[in-house]
Design an enzyme around this catalytic site. Structure first.
Site, short mmCIF file in Angstrom:
data_model
loop_
_atom_site.label_atom_id
_atom_site.label_comp_id
_atom_site.label_asym_id
_atom_site.label_seq_id
_atom_site.Cartn_x
_atom_site.Cartn_y
_atom_site.Cartn_z
N GLY A 85 15.81 10.31 -9.86
CA GLY A 85 17.20 10.71 -10.12
C GLY A 85 17.95 9.72 -10.98
O GLY A 85 19.06 9.33 -10.67
N GLY A 125 17.63 -2.98 -9.13
CA GLY A 125 16.71 -3.70 -10.01
C GLY A 125 17.01 -3.37 -11.46
O GLY A 125 18.10 -2.90 -11.80
N GLY A 127 16.08 -1.00 -13.42
CA GLY A 127 16.47 0.38 -13.72
C GLY A 127 17.91 0.66 -13.34
O GLY A 127 18.72 1.13 -14.16
N ASP A 150 10.20 -7.98 -6.39
CA ASP A 150 9.31 -8.49 -7.45
C ASP A 150 9.83 -9.75 -8.12
O ASP A 150 9.08 -10.41 -8.84
CB ASP A 150 9.16 -7.41 -8.54
CG ASP A 150 8.38 -6.21 -8.04
OD1 ASP A 150 8.26 -5.23 -8.79
OD2 ASP A 150 7.92 -6.25 -6.89
N MET A 192 2.44 -6.14 -3.84
CA MET A 192 3.26 -5.47 -4.85
C MET A 192 3.59 -6.44 -5.98
O MET A 192 3.36 -7.65 -5.87
CB MET A 192 4.54 -4.92 -4.21
CG MET A 192 4.30 -3.64 -3.44
SD MET A 192 5.85 -2.91 -2.93
CE MET A 192 5.32 -1.24 -2.59
N ARG A 194 4.54 -4.87 -9.91
CA ARG A 194 3.92 -3.99 -10.89
C ARG A 194 3.70 -4.63 -12.25
O ARG A 194 2.68 -4.44 -12.88
CB ARG A 194 4.70 -2.70 -11.02
CG ARG A 194 6.16 -2.86 -11.27
CD ARG A 194 6.93 -1.55 -11.14
NE ARG A 194 6.27 -0.38 -11.65
CZ ARG A 194 5.96 0.70 -10.91
NH1 ARG A 194 6.23 0.72 -9.64
NH2 ARG A 194 5.37 1.73 -11.45
N GLU A 245 -0.70 -5.72 -7.71
CA GLU A 245 -1.05 -4.32 -8.00
C GLU A 245 -1.09 -4.05 -9.50
O GLU A 245 -1.74 -3.14 -9.98
CB GLU A 245 -0.05 -3.38 -7.35
CG GLU A 245 1.37 -3.56 -7.86
CD GLU A 245 2.37 -2.63 -7.21
OE1 GLU A 245 1.98 -1.58 -6.69
OE2 GLU A 245 3.56 -2.97 -7.20
N ARG A 287 -13.87 -7.09 1.84
CA ARG A 287 -12.95 -6.07 2.32
C ARG A 287 -11.62 -6.22 1.57
O ARG A 287 -11.28 -7.33 1.13
CB ARG A 287 -12.67 -6.26 3.83
CG ARG A 287 -13.89 -6.00 4.72
CD ARG A 287 -14.21 -4.54 4.84
NE ARG A 287 -15.22 -4.26 5.84
CZ ARG A 287 -16.53 -4.34 5.61
NH1 ARG A 287 -16.96 -4.74 4.41
NH2 ARG A 287 -17.39 -4.06 6.56
N HIS A 293 4.00 -1.39 1.02
CA HIS A 293 5.41 -1.30 1.42
C HIS A 293 5.75 -2.16 2.63
O HIS A 293 6.93 -2.28 2.97
CB HIS A 293 5.78 0.17 1.66
CG HIS A 293 5.88 0.94 0.39
ND1 HIS A 293 4.79 1.31 -0.35
CD2 HIS A 293 6.97 1.37 -0.29
CE1 HIS A 293 5.19 1.95 -1.43
NE2 HIS A 293 6.50 2.00 -1.44
O1 F6P Z 1 10.00 -2.60 -7.74
C1 F6P Z 1 9.70 -2.93 -6.44
C2 F6P Z 1 8.46 -2.20 -6.02
O2 F6P Z 1 8.24 -2.51 -4.69
C3 F6P Z 1 7.23 -2.54 -6.85
O3 F6P Z 1 6.69 -3.79 -6.51
C4 F6P Z 1 6.32 -1.40 -6.52
O4 F6P Z 1 5.33 -1.17 -7.49
C5 F6P Z 1 7.31 -0.24 -6.50
O5 F6P Z 1 8.57 -0.79 -6.12
C6 F6P Z 1 6.88 0.84 -5.53
O6 F6P Z 1 7.80 1.90 -5.70
P1 F6P Z 1 7.82 3.12 -4.62
O7 F6P Z 1 8.49 2.60 -3.40
O8 F6P Z 1 8.63 4.18 -5.32
O9 F6P Z 1 6.40 3.51 -4.38
#
Ligand code: F6P
Length: 369
Positions: A85, A125, A127, A150, A192, A194, A245, A287, A293
């Site tokens: 959104g 953030g 965005g 991040d 996390m 990205r 990631e 492993r 999250h």
């Molecule tokens: O931007 C923070 C973040 O946690 C990133 O590290 C991760 O890739 C992304 O958000 C995950 O987004 P969503 O919660 O929409 O899966």
């Protein structure tokens, strides 16, 4: 001359949630109320104003002092948030059944005016703060608060949520050391991050990992395998590899799971890819654990609470001083205001010669390069 005519402000939280959001909300609301202002919260980023019919409470909720009592230590956000959104790129289905994106920012400005909102505290953030910058250019008085686990926002030494994520990830790595050693295994931990590897770097060094893979340093899996085999030869029959990631093999690509319109691509699988290759090359049982999250939840650390409370109070102070189109930023020992346009035009990635990377290398940690 009166610096502003603020009587009513709104707050919103956008993008991925982070521990500390509620502390920012509480500090901003209490600071504003102590100035005689009224406070409102917009549900789910800007959705509460753009789609009020979707909300039983109308999408714009009063925030009296009682609403923010006792929320400093609570993870998440009482306003809700969204990674979808984006008012600048609002997905709509055309007659052809295909989705395309429209700009709803003018409609949003009208919604602020209709609700007599004099100023916005936008907590988010890159965005969300980019959207806030556009709204500011279109005439809305806005102050931004930098949020992301991040820690990839430029112009602020740190964003709230990051310390909590790193602290939790480090505790997880500590736990994985014992099971890795007991089973003589390699444990790969995906965290996390990205496009910036700050979480992986800081928790990897703090958790004494043997290898850390971050987006900023493309890796060669053979180099990681050599590091693991060197450990075994030294008599250490286990290893910990931390993988962001967004880590990318040399000459390879991001590990993407899916891409939906109006959203960044969904990353996933980087850790599993590394674990599989390590086991294939070294023959060591490997492993993978994906923290995902878990790093976004939970109660903020003391450090994050204090930063969040400082940021929330500073945002209201900035508005009271007549500021507009700025973001509060930590510039130790103080909190400064930086133009939103500057704060959002560059991502803060890990400088590969930074002290923490050099420290890791001095400690024998491999980056796969
Ligand atoms: O931007 C923070 C973040 O946690 C990133 O590290 C991760 O890739 C992304 O958000 C995950 O987004 P969503 O919660 O929409 O899966």
């Amino acid at each position: 001359m009166k610096r502003h005519s603020i009587k009513r402000i709104a707050l919103n939280t956008g993008g991925g949630d982070a521990p500390g959001l509620n502390a920012v909300i509480r500090a901003a609301v209490v600071s504003a109320i102590n100035r005689g202002w009224e406070c409102y919260g917009i549900r789910d980023g800007y959705n509460g104003l753009l789609e009020p019919k979707n909300y039983p409470d109308g999408g714009l909720i009063p925030l009296p002092r009682s609403k923010v009592r006792g929320i400093t230590h609570l993870g998440g956000t009482i306003l809700g948030t969204t990674n979808r959104g984006n008012p600048l790129k609002w997905p709509v289905k055309g007659k052809d059944g295909k989705f395309h994106e429209i700009d709803r920012t003018d409609e949003l400005i009208k919604a602020f005016r209709k609700n007599k909102i004099d100023a916005l505290v936008a907590i988010g953030g890159d965005g969300s703060l980019g959207i806030a910058n556009i709204l500011s250019q279109k005439g809305l008085r806005v102050v931004g608060v930098p949020k992301t686990i991040d820690n990839d926002l430029d112009k602020t030494v740190i964003t709230f949520g990051f310390d909590t994520a790193v602290s939790f990830a480090t505790a997880c790595i500590d736990r994985l050391h014992t099971t890795a050693e007991s089973h003589q295994r390699v444990m790969v931990v995906e965290v996390m991050g990205r496009y910036a590897g700050w979480i992986a770097l800081d928790c990897g060094v703090s958790g004494t990992a043997d290898a850390i893979l971050i987006p900023e340093i493309p890796y060669t899996i053979r180099t990681i395998a050599d590091k693991i085999e060197e450990r075994w030869k030294m008599g250490a029959h286990f290893a910990i590899v931390v993988v962001a990631e967004g880590a990318i093999p040399k000459g390879g690509t991001l590990s993407v799971v899916s891409k939906e319109i109006g959203r960044a691509e969904k990353l996933g699988g980087a850790g599993e890819r590394v674990a599989k290759e390590i086991q294939e090359i070294t023959g060591k049982e490997t492993r993978c654990v994906v923290l995902g999250h878990l790093l976004r939840g939970g109660t903020p650390t003391t450090f994050d609470r204090l930063i969040s409370l400082r940021f929330g109070a500073a945002a209201v102070r900035a508005l009271d001083e007549g500021q507009n189109g700025v973001m509060v930023a930590l510039d130790p020992p103080t909190v400064r205001y930086v133009p939103l346009a500057e704060a959002t035009n560059r991502m803060k990635c890990v400088p590969i010669t930074c002290d923490t990377v050099q420290t890791a290398r001095d400690l024998g940690i491999s980056f796969g390069d």
